[in-house]
Design an enzyme around this catalytic site. Structure first.
Site, PDB file in Angstrom:
ATOM      1  N   CYS A   1       2.217  -2.875  15.298  1.00  0.00           N
ATOM      2  CA  CYS A   1       2.206  -2.511  13.879  1.00  0.00           C
ATOM      3  C   CYS A   1       1.494  -3.578  13.043  1.00  0.00           C
ATOM      4  O   CYS A   1       1.835  -4.766  13.124  1.00  0.00           O
ATOM      5  CB  CYS A   1       3.657  -2.349  13.407  1.00  0.00           C
TER       6      CYS A   1
ATOM      7  N   CYS B   1       6.836  -7.190   6.763  1.00  0.00           N
ATOM      8  CA  CYS B   1       8.050  -6.797   7.514  1.00  0.00           C
ATOM      9  C   CYS B   1       8.388  -7.918   8.478  1.00  0.00           C
ATOM     10  O   CYS B   1       7.507  -8.523   9.079  1.00  0.00           O
ATOM     11  CB  CYS B   1       7.804  -5.498   8.288  1.00  0.00           C
TER      12      CYS B   1
ATOM     13  N   CYS C   1       3.537   8.417   1.441  1.00  0.00           N
ATOM     14  CA  CYS C   1       4.077   7.393   2.337  1.00  0.00           C
ATOM     15  C   CYS C   1       4.307   6.126   1.510  1.00  0.00           C
ATOM     16  O   CYS C   1       3.375   5.526   0.990  1.00  0.00           O
ATOM     17  CB  CYS C   1       3.064   7.161   3.457  1.00  0.00           C
TER      18      CYS C   1
ATOM     19  N   GLU D   1       0.820  -1.206   0.000  1.00  0.00           N
ATOM     20  CA  GLU D   1       0.000   0.000   0.000  1.00  0.00           C
ATOM     21  C   GLU D   1       0.862   1.267   0.000  1.00  0.00           C
ATOM     22  O   GLU D   1       1.958   1.302   0.563  1.00  0.00           O
ATOM     23  CB  GLU D   1      -0.938  -0.021   1.215  1.00  0.00           C
TER      24      GLU D   1
ATOM     25  N   CYS E   1       7.177  -5.610  15.195  1.00  0.00           N
ATOM     26  CA  CYS E   1       6.875  -4.685  16.296  1.00  0.00           C
ATOM     27  C   CYS E   1       5.436  -4.952  16.757  1.00  0.00           C
ATOM     28  O   CYS E   1       4.545  -5.167  15.937  1.00  0.00           O
ATOM     29  CB  CYS E   1       7.045  -3.235  15.851  1.00  0.00           C
TER      30      CYS E   1
ATOM     31  N   CYS F   1      -0.804   5.756  10.002  1.00  0.00           N
ATOM     32  CA  CYS F   1       0.467   5.093  10.333  1.00  0.00           C
ATOM     33  C   CYS F   1       0.223   3.748  10.981  1.00  0.00           C
ATOM     34  O   CYS F   1      -0.546   3.648  11.930  1.00  0.00           O
ATOM     35  CB  CYS F   1       1.230   5.900  11.381  1.00  0.00           C
TER      36      CYS F   1
END
Ligand code: SAH
Ligand code: SF4
Length: 386
Positions: free
Chosen positions: A133, A126, A119, A106, A130, A356
């Site tokens: 996230c 990933c 962004c 995205e 974390c 975010c």
């Protein structure tokens, strides 16, 4: 007389075409030399691609016909394939880009007055996991290519017909804050960022291109040797015990090492007055107390920095919550009174899951699929048959 190539059966196998979309000026010059062309042609080709949004060689009218024909045969300009576009009521626009194998990444454009901040994602998923996230929860599939990274800038401008309208005002800033850890896809990210900065590419100033990292220290040092972009550090906690819970890579590269590397990064830059942006996602009851703010103010004492507070953006599969406005304001006040320029990031594109940490795309995870299924299963409500 037959040449060696003509008798070699492998010469009949079609070579994949080279995608020129993500090629930096330096690499395109080398590529053109390697096919027997003049390196200065790179500037012309780059302008067609990144200033005019052209994706076929036929329209490159200042290249001779033989060169166009040669490029047609050996190369291509293949932009990413957008499969979905969503518009938020606040003007934020999100694209889902298909990157093969049933995977989507995205990209988000956040317009704000004269500014348009894009962004950009750097990986499919990933691996750093974390705890707060959405991308991390999906696991990791693969790195994006340089073409897939710069292609996100290209498609955003194209989407607003910006190439026909002087292009500049659509994307004024780029933040490498989409899906993925950019420093774990070093070469492709550096190549794409060099096109963002290049006058024959997007001509953005180094202060308007920001790389955000959760702290891969050795790569941060390497970045300082080759790049001048602005740096954002995802800190999120003022001490190692808490940070290791939120950002597992902290166990390998603890806070003191990360802040020292950040300092080295800005010391390597030619211009003085550069500062690091410290990103701090505020999670209710976890890292948002006054005591955390005071500790943070101490920890950052020696680093030229500004602080960006990001109230946690919720997503399914997470039990964390966003702090109250009061808690955010309290934190802000402690940091401000301690002398730090501190801003609070307003969530944008909430209604289209574009804020975010909400970027999830679609990731066919190679590494953690079963674990994710387990988590989902644990969160699911039992179905009762009555
Ligand atoms: N991997 C890089 C860049 C992508 S994340 C990094 O971690 O820095 C971009 C920013 O969004 C990071 O600061 C990240 O910590 C933050 N973020 C991630 N999940 C979030 C969430 N749910 N709410 C608010 N911010 C989040
Ligand atoms: Fe990866 Fe950044 Fe998300 Fe951590 S916050 S899992 S490093 S994308």
């Amino acid at each position: 007389m037959a040449t060696e190539n003509q008798t070699d059966p492998t010469a009949l196998v079609q070579q994949p075409r080279v995608n020129l979309l993500g090629m930096s000026r330096k690499n395109m010059e080398a590529y053109l030399s390697s096919i027997g062309e003049k390196p200065f042609r790179a500037q012309q080709i780059l302008k067609w691609i990144h200033h005019s949004g052209i994706d076929n060689f036929d329209e490159m009218t200042n290249l001779g016909k033989p060169l166009r024909a040669k490029l047609q045969e050996l190369a291509e300009i293949r932009p990413p394939n957008v499969v979905k576009q969503l518009d938020s009521i606040d003007g934020t626009r999100k694209w889902a880009v298909e990157v093969g194998g049933n995977n989507l990444v995205e990209t988000v454009l956040i317009p704000d007055g004269q500014r348009g901040t894009l962004c950009v994602s750097s990986q499919v998923g990933c691996s750093l996991d974390c705890s707060f996230c959405a991308t991390g929860k999906q696991g990791f599939m693969r790195d994006l290519t340089a073409s897939e990274i710069i292609g996100q800038v290209w498609l955003a401008i194209k989407s607003y017909d910006g190439f026909n309208n002087g292009n500049k005002r659509i994307v004024t800033n780029v933040v490498m804050m989409g899906m993925g850890e950019p420093l774990l896809n070093f070469d492709n990210v550096v190549e794409a960022m060099s096109l963002m900065l290049d006058d024959f590419g997007y001509g953005l100033s180094k202060r308007r291109v920001t790389l955000s990292t959760s702290g891969v220290v050795p790569m941060l040092d390497k970045l300082g040797d080759v790049s001048t972009v602005s740096l954002a550090i995802s800190l999120h906690a003022p001490n190692d015990e808490l940070r290791s819970q939120l950002v597992p890579i902290n166990k390998k590269y603890p806070i003191a090492e990360l802040l020292a590397a950040s300092k080295r990064y800005i010391a390597k830059q030619e211009d003085t007055h550069r500062v690091v942006t410290i990103e701090y996602t505020l999670i209710a009851g976890v890292n948002d107390g006054v005591e955390h703010a005071k500790e943070l103010a101490e920890v950052l004492r020696d680093l030229p920095c500004k602080v960006n507070l990001i109230p946690f953006n919720p997503f399914s599969l997470s039990n964390y919550t966003r702090p109250s406005n009061n808690a955010v304001n309290r934190f802000w006040l402690v940091m401000t009174e301690a002398g730090y320029v501190t801003t609070v990031r307003t969530p944008r594109g909430d209604d289209i899951d574009a804020a975010c940490g909400q970027l999830a795309g679609q990731v066919q995870d190679r590494t953690k699929r079963s674990e994710r299924h387990r988590q989902k299963a644990e969160l699911a409500q039992p179905i009762r048959l009555v």
